[in-house]
Design an enzyme around this catalytic site. Sequence first.
Site, short mmCIF file in Angstrom:
data_model
loop_
_atom_site.label_atom_id
_atom_site.label_comp_id
_atom_site.label_asym_id
_atom_site.label_seq_id
_atom_site.Cartn_x
_atom_site.Cartn_y
_atom_site.Cartn_z
N CYS A 1 52.11 42.31 31.83
CA CYS A 1 52.31 41.71 33.16
C CYS A 1 53.77 41.69 33.57
CB CYS A 1 51.74 40.30 33.18
SG CYS A 1 52.42 39.26 31.90
N GLU B 1 48.41 32.48 36.20
CA GLU B 1 49.41 33.39 35.62
C GLU B 1 49.05 34.78 36.09
OE1 GLU B 1 52.05 32.70 33.76
OE2 GLU B 1 51.71 30.55 33.48
P1 NAD Z 1 41.26 40.36 35.98
O1 NAD Z 1 41.70 39.41 37.02
O2 NAD Z 1 40.45 41.53 36.37
O3 NAD Z 1 40.43 39.62 34.82
C1 NAD Z 1 40.88 38.48 34.19
C2 NAD Z 1 39.69 37.62 33.83
O4 NAD Z 1 38.98 37.29 35.01
C3 NAD Z 1 38.70 38.28 32.88
O5 NAD Z 1 38.33 37.36 31.86
C4 NAD Z 1 37.53 38.61 33.77
O6 NAD Z 1 36.28 38.56 33.11
C5 NAD Z 1 37.59 37.53 34.82
N1 NAD Z 1 36.97 37.95 36.07
C6 NAD Z 1 36.85 39.22 36.54
N2 NAD Z 1 36.22 39.20 37.73
C7 NAD Z 1 35.94 37.91 38.01
C8 NAD Z 1 35.29 37.26 39.09
N3 NAD Z 1 34.80 37.93 40.13
N4 NAD Z 1 35.19 35.92 39.05
C9 NAD Z 1 35.69 35.22 38.02
N5 NAD Z 1 36.32 35.79 36.96
C10 NAD Z 1 36.43 37.12 36.94
O7 NAD Z 1 42.62 40.76 35.30
P2 NAD Z 1 42.85 41.87 34.23
O8 NAD Z 1 42.58 43.20 34.84
O9 NAD Z 1 42.13 41.50 32.98
O10 NAD Z 1 44.42 41.71 33.98
C11 NAD Z 1 45.35 42.40 34.71
C12 NAD Z 1 46.14 41.51 35.61
O11 NAD Z 1 46.55 40.36 34.95
C13 NAD Z 1 47.42 42.18 36.08
O12 NAD Z 1 47.63 41.90 37.43
C14 NAD Z 1 48.48 41.52 35.23
O13 NAD Z 1 49.77 41.53 35.78
C15 NAD Z 1 47.94 40.13 35.12
N6 NAD Z 1 48.47 39.48 33.92
C16 NAD Z 1 49.28 38.40 34.09
C17 NAD Z 1 49.84 37.80 32.97
C18 NAD Z 1 50.73 36.61 33.06
O14 NAD Z 1 50.94 35.97 32.05
N7 NAD Z 1 51.26 36.27 34.22
C19 NAD Z 1 49.53 38.28 31.70
C20 NAD Z 1 48.69 39.38 31.59
C21 NAD Z 1 48.15 39.97 32.71
#
Ligand code: NAD
Length: 467
Positions: free
Chosen positions: A250, A216
């Site tokens: 998002c 997502e």
């Molecule tokens: P992110 O990808 O930075 O983090 C999400 C998760 O991934 C966190 O739990 C984090 O700890 C983990 N993570 C971070 N680095 C990692 C790595 N190297 N390896 C494995 N896991 C890791 O995302 P964010 O900044 O928390 O969220 C923002 C993004 O999420 C935006 O692009 C937004 O559009 C998207 N988003 C999508 C939806 C949806 O339902 N489609 C909903 C909310 C947010």
Amino acid sequence: MTTRMNRLAAQKLVESQRAYFASGVTKTYAWRRQQLGALERLLTERSADIEAALRADLHKHPTESQITEIGFVLAELRLIRRKLKRWMRGTRARVPLALLPASARTVPQPLGVVLVIGPWNYPIQLILAPLVGALAAGNTAVIKPSELAPASSAILAELIPAYLDPQAVAVAEGNADVAGWLLDQKWDHIFYTGGSRVATIVAEKAARHLTPTTLELGGKSPVFVDGTGNMRSVARRIVWAKFINAGQTCVAPDYVLVTPDAQDRLQTALVAAIRELYGDDPQQSADYGRLISTDHFLRLTSMLRLGTVVSGGRKEVGSRYLEPTILADVLPTSSVMTEEIFGPVLPVVSVPDADAAIAFINERDKPLALYVMSARRSVRRSFLQRTSSGALDMNVGVAHMSVPGIPFGGVGASGMGAYHGRRSFYTFSHERAVFSKPLSPDTLRLIYPPYTAKKSRFATTLLRRLS
Ligand code: NAD
């Protein structure tokens, strides 16, 4: 169970959940219903604590937390609890005449041990809504909340073990290292919500075990405005969808494409709508959120230089406050128009007409959501037929998320797979094909070798007609 994580602990956690899943406890209707009921109690009994955590992380107003986080998950829970028994029965399928007598059906089965990784922007909803699906489908789950929303992560770590079956659900708090150790394990499904950079890591790690994933993701969700219809209401809907959670949604409108004749009217109406929702000074408004981190604040405020600030732009680094901001005169090549904004900055870009807007959108990655604000049916139909996106909302923004009967998910760069309502149940289930035929009469003999002339005739004529 809340677990202090390291590589070995991640391995042991998955092993213990796998053993518990193998015991068959989680497969029963009674267990699933009981867990969903417990989650409902968690959300109602501890709603004030959850609201406080969301206030601390994102300055969310309790009403906004109810609408977009707690109430959202409760609605999912209630729908799924009501329908679960029926969904668990599966569906019957028609059997081709040539195979009769026989019966065919699909029986949903849990996948097994699943991992749910969530982001910080809706830190409760985006962990618990997938968890509802995972539990309804009879799986065990490890959930990894975002470390960037620490209060929400902590409240989940406190409440989940107190309410849910600790052998079936575990909270693993922590950063990318923790996520990495978890991702190195073999799962039966990985459900990831977040940005595309990390999604690539998730997909690569999942591929090593051929683990199916739901991704997502985000991206730039455009809005098209052609100036038809009630501009005040168009502006209010855009402003609500954009500035809820300070733009950190998002499916928030990322930028607006507007026809030249409507641009001034729209900008004036947007400014008025911001004032209507958040007052003359949104910093004083209890209803307006804050950015999640200083890094995010710095990234967003640097974007203000990439256009003309029509309204807003006031900021305060200490409280991570950025005023709802309308930006004009942006270049399509500047980062504000190439990166997902994910904050309270709304560029307004002029396009000659709906065709040009469609071309603009189609030249870019497929968005998670696309919004068309037009009183003209032909314009709305053009967007439906000539664009692709996770969702298409007509004359509204963001609200499709709250309709459990339609799937929520992206397409192309905005993600793969979907959930919500019935789709959540199927996302975490394997639809097993079950085909059953009585041993007699042995009609299949008609297609076994040796292939005589009579059987060939049967295969080429009769079978085709009967299938
Ligand atoms: P992110 O990808 O930075 O983090 C999400 C998760 O991934 C966190 O739990 C984090 O700890 C983990 N993570 C971070 N680095 C990692 C790595 N190297 N390896 C494995 N896991 C890791 O995302 P964010 O900044 O928390 O969220 C923002 C993004 O999420 C935006 O692009 C937004 O559009 C998207 N988003 C999508 C939806 C949806 O339902 N489609 C909903 C909310 C947010």
